[in-house]
Design an enzyme around this catalytic site. Structure first.
Site, PDB file in Angstrom:
ATOM      1  N   TYR A   1      36.182  44.145  54.076  1.00 28.02           N
ATOM      2  CA  TYR A   1      36.738  43.800  52.825  1.00 28.02           C
ATOM      3  C   TYR A   1      38.216  42.972  53.294  1.00 28.02           C
ATOM      4  O   TYR A   1      38.530  41.843  52.755  1.00 28.02           O
ATOM      5  CB  TYR A   1      36.875  44.872  51.809  1.00 28.02           C
ATOM      6  CG  TYR A   1      38.063  44.576  50.919  1.00 28.02           C
ATOM      7  CD1 TYR A   1      37.660  43.663  49.759  1.00 28.02           C
ATOM      8  CD2 TYR A   1      39.336  44.889  50.887  1.00 28.02           C
ATOM      9  CE1 TYR A   1      38.530  43.559  48.704  1.00 28.02           C
ATOM     10  CE2 TYR A   1      40.198  44.920  49.917  1.00 28.02           C
ATOM     11  CZ  TYR A   1      39.903  44.020  49.022  1.00 28.02           C
ATOM     12  OH  TYR A   1      40.897  43.722  47.932  1.00 28.02           O
TER      13      TYR A   1
ATOM     14  N   SER B   1      44.917  40.568  49.742  1.00 30.10           N
ATOM     15  CA  SER B   1      44.998  42.199  49.417  1.00 30.10           C
ATOM     16  C   SER B   1      46.029  42.954  50.536  1.00 30.10           C
ATOM     17  O   SER B   1      46.111  42.229  51.555  1.00 30.10           O
ATOM     18  CB  SER B   1      43.779  42.952  49.632  1.00 30.10           C
ATOM     19  OG  SER B   1      43.718  44.193  49.778  1.00 30.10           O
TER      20      SER B   1
HETATM   21  N1  LIG Z   1      43.053  46.015  41.807  1.00 29.84           N
HETATM   22  C1  LIG Z   1      43.656  46.291  43.214  1.00 29.84           C
HETATM   23  O1  LIG Z   1      44.427  47.272  43.260  1.00 29.84           O
HETATM   24  C2  LIG Z   1      43.614  45.269  43.893  1.00 29.84           C
HETATM   25  C3  LIG Z   1      44.307  45.069  45.369  1.00 29.84           C
HETATM   26  C4  LIG Z   1      44.032  44.364  46.330  1.00 29.84           C
HETATM   27  C5  LIG Z   1      43.261  43.137  46.073  1.00 29.84           C
HETATM   28  N2  LIG Z   1      42.773  42.665  44.831  1.00 29.84           N
HETATM   29  C6  LIG Z   1      41.873  41.782  44.625  1.00 29.84           C
HETATM   30  O2  LIG Z   1      42.034  41.137  43.269  1.00 29.84           O
HETATM   31  C7  LIG Z   1      40.909  40.550  42.904  1.00 29.84           C
HETATM   32  C8  LIG Z   1      40.901  41.163  41.414  1.00 29.84           C
HETATM   33  O3  LIG Z   1      40.687  42.534  41.670  1.00 29.84           O
HETATM   34  P1  LIG Z   1      40.246  43.640  40.600  1.00 29.84           P
HETATM   35  O4  LIG Z   1      40.717  44.829  40.760  1.00 29.84           O
HETATM   36  O5  LIG Z   1      40.422  42.870  39.046  1.00 29.84           O
HETATM   37  O6  LIG Z   1      38.526  43.967  40.801  1.00 29.84           O
HETATM   38  P2  LIG Z   1      37.284  43.882  39.577  1.00 29.84           P
HETATM   39  O7  LIG Z   1      36.113  44.014  40.178  1.00 29.84           O
HETATM   40  O8  LIG Z   1      37.857  44.361  38.356  1.00 29.84           O
HETATM   41  O9  LIG Z   1      37.255  42.142  39.031  1.00 29.84           O
HETATM   42  C9  LIG Z   1      36.505  41.144  39.922  1.00 29.84           C
HETATM   43  C10 LIG Z   1      35.795  40.487  38.863  1.00 29.84           C
HETATM   44  O10 LIG Z   1      34.946  39.404  39.570  1.00 29.84           O
HETATM   45  C11 LIG Z   1      33.588  39.567  39.085  1.00 29.84           C
HETATM   46  N3  LIG Z   1      32.566  38.882  40.108  1.00 29.84           N
HETATM   47  C12 LIG Z   1      32.008  39.549  41.383  1.00 29.84           C
HETATM   48  N4  LIG Z   1      31.369  38.856  41.905  1.00 29.84           N
HETATM   49  C13 LIG Z   1      31.388  37.385  41.217  1.00 29.84           C
HETATM   50  C14 LIG Z   1      30.700  36.015  41.379  1.00 29.84           C
HETATM   51  N5  LIG Z   1      29.768  35.910  42.404  1.00 29.84           N
HETATM   52  N6  LIG Z   1      31.087  35.242  40.703  1.00 29.84           N
HETATM   53  C15 LIG Z   1      31.700  35.522  39.299  1.00 29.84           C
HETATM   54  N7  LIG Z   1      32.354  36.651  39.165  1.00 29.84           N
HETATM   55  C16 LIG Z   1      32.149  37.708  40.141  1.00 29.84           C
HETATM   56  C17 LIG Z   1      33.323  40.834  38.822  1.00 29.84           C
HETATM   57  O11 LIG Z   1      32.052  41.089  37.726  1.00 29.84           O
HETATM   58  C18 LIG Z   1      34.522  41.555  38.218  1.00 29.84           C
HETATM   59  O12 LIG Z   1      34.589  41.446  36.856  1.00 29.84           O
HETATM   60  C19 LIG Z   1      40.062  40.842  43.912  1.00 29.84           C
HETATM   61  O13 LIG Z   1      39.838  39.714  44.780  1.00 29.84           O
HETATM   62  C20 LIG Z   1      40.391  41.917  44.595  1.00 29.84           C
HETATM   63  O14 LIG Z   1      39.755  42.282  45.982  1.00 29.84           O
HETATM   64  C21 LIG Z   1      42.644  44.003  44.031  1.00 29.84           C
END
Ligand SMILES: NC(=O)c1ccc[n+]([C@@H]2O[C@H](COP(=O)([O-])OP(=O)(O)OC[C@H]3O[C@@H](n4cnc5c(N)ncnc54)[C@H](O)[C@@H]3O)[C@@H](O)[C@H]2O)c1
Length: 317
Positions: A151, A127
């Site tokens: 985080y 991130s």
């Molecule tokens: N969206 C952004 O702007 C952003 C920015 C920086 C980093 N990220 C990172 O990218 C990744 C995806 O982010 P996102 O925005 O799609 O988030 P999101 O919350 O929409 O997706 C994460 C998914 O992981 C699943 N999950 C959580 N715990 C779990 C477990 N124990 N076993 C299986 N599945 C599990 C959740 O149900 C969810 O569907 C994450 O690692 C997030 O930290 C996202």
């Protein structure tokens, strides 16, 4: 090539699966339908994916070591893309242990499977938060990391674990530092979807840090194209890439622009303790590796996302 996407019911996981299925890849998706935000939204995403014959979904928790082990034994995966996580910086002050459970222990379970199953490539989400409050804009991947919340600490540790295992076990890791990804099917706990919801439901929209935040908003379509290129490319060592548009935008400007034609009641409030003032990444490294993109125009995609939000009545989920 059998590709596993963890967190496939999530925003980025779902969008990446759609993109890779278009290119006829066989995709295995897992998710535990975590309750952090609307499970109906997550199920809608998976129902759409299930329409494609090349998609195979399993409801699976990456913290369940035994089931994960059985899954890998059966499916013979080639590439892991780990997007399952507890996301969100503000919630990390409320439930810090969950970040350690999912983002660290869950990640380690996958690393273990990568070792046993001789996985060819392990791509994982880091991130922009790992940089913390650093004003050396645009931030390059080799900047010193300075996480400000649990985080961000969990993501920095992912990078360190990957670095170590690449050396010891020769697993090919690639880390993705996503910068405020937005677009269709976006996360309801993030700025844009909250703004749309406040407008549709006529509720007050709270603007953090008195509107002074700047974010390097990156369109989901661009982010998944970058990941697609990274999947195809060979790397000799653990690499980490910023996934960003190199175009910081002030949050208050976005609200004012939206408010011209779509009235929204808003209130300026003070900065949240877990937040970063400004994010602005450099995407030169991707270009230097021959993985450059033409990035989308922000407002075009912002209003396109709003049209999608209204049409699909996401505010009701
Ligand atoms: N969206 C952004 O702007 C952003 C920015 C920086 C980093 N990220 C990172 O990218 C990744 C995806 O982010 P996102 O925005 O799609 O988030 P999101 O919350 O929409 O997706 C994460 C998914 O992981 C699943 N999950 C959580 N715990 C779990 C477990 N124990 N076993 C299986 N599945 C599990 C959740 O149900 C969810 O569907 C994450 O690692 C997030 O930290 C996202």
């Amino acid at each position: 090539m059998k590709i596993l996407i963890t967190g496939v019911a999530g925003f980025i996981g779902f969008s990446l699966a759609i993109q890779l299925l278009k290119k006829k890849h066989k995709i295995y998706g897992i998710d535990n339908f975590d309750k952090y935000y609307s499970v109906s939204l997550k199920k809608r995403r998976v129902n759409l994916l299930n329409k494609n014959k090349k998609f195979n979904f399993s409801k699976l928790d990456i913290n369940n070591k035994k089931k994960l082990n059985n899954f890998f034994k059966k499916k013979k995966i080639d590439i892991i893309i780990n997007l399952a996580a507890q996301a969100g910086v503000r919630y990390s002050l409320i439930n810090p242990t969950k970040y350690i459970d999912v983002n660290i222990l869950g990640f380690l379970n996958l690393v273990e499977e990568a070792k046993i199953n001789k996985i060819k490539k392990f791509i994982y989400a880091s991130s922009s938060s790992v940089y913390g409050e650093n004003k050396n804009f645009p931030l390059k991947e080799n900047e010193k990391l300075n996480p400000k919340n649990i985080y961000a600490v969990s993501k920095k540790l992912n990078e360190e674990i990957a670095e170590m295992h690449q050396k010891i076990d020769k697993i090919n890791f690639v880390g993705l530092r996503f910068f405020t990804i937005f677009g269709e099917w976006g996360r309801p706990d993030m700025f844009m979807m909250k703004l749309f919801k406040a407008h549709m439901t006529k509720k007050i929209f709270y603007i953090n840090n008195f509107g002074n935040h700047e974010r390097d908003f990156t369109y989901i379509g661009d982010a998944v194209k970058a990941v697609e290129k990274i999947i195809k490319k060979r790397f000799n060592k653990h690499e980490v890439f910023n996934i960003c548009s190199n175009n910081p935008i002030n949050i208050y400007d976005v609200v004012r622009n939206f408010n011209k034609a779509h009235k929204v009641k808003f209130k300026l409030i003070e900065m949240h303790k877990a937040d970063i003032m400004k994010t602005h990444g450099s995407n030169k490294k991707l270009t230097n590796y021959g993985l450059g993109l033409n990035y989308s125009e922000f407002y075009k995609k912002f209003y396109q996302t709003f049209e999608w939000y209204k049409k699909n009545k996401i505010y009701k989920l």
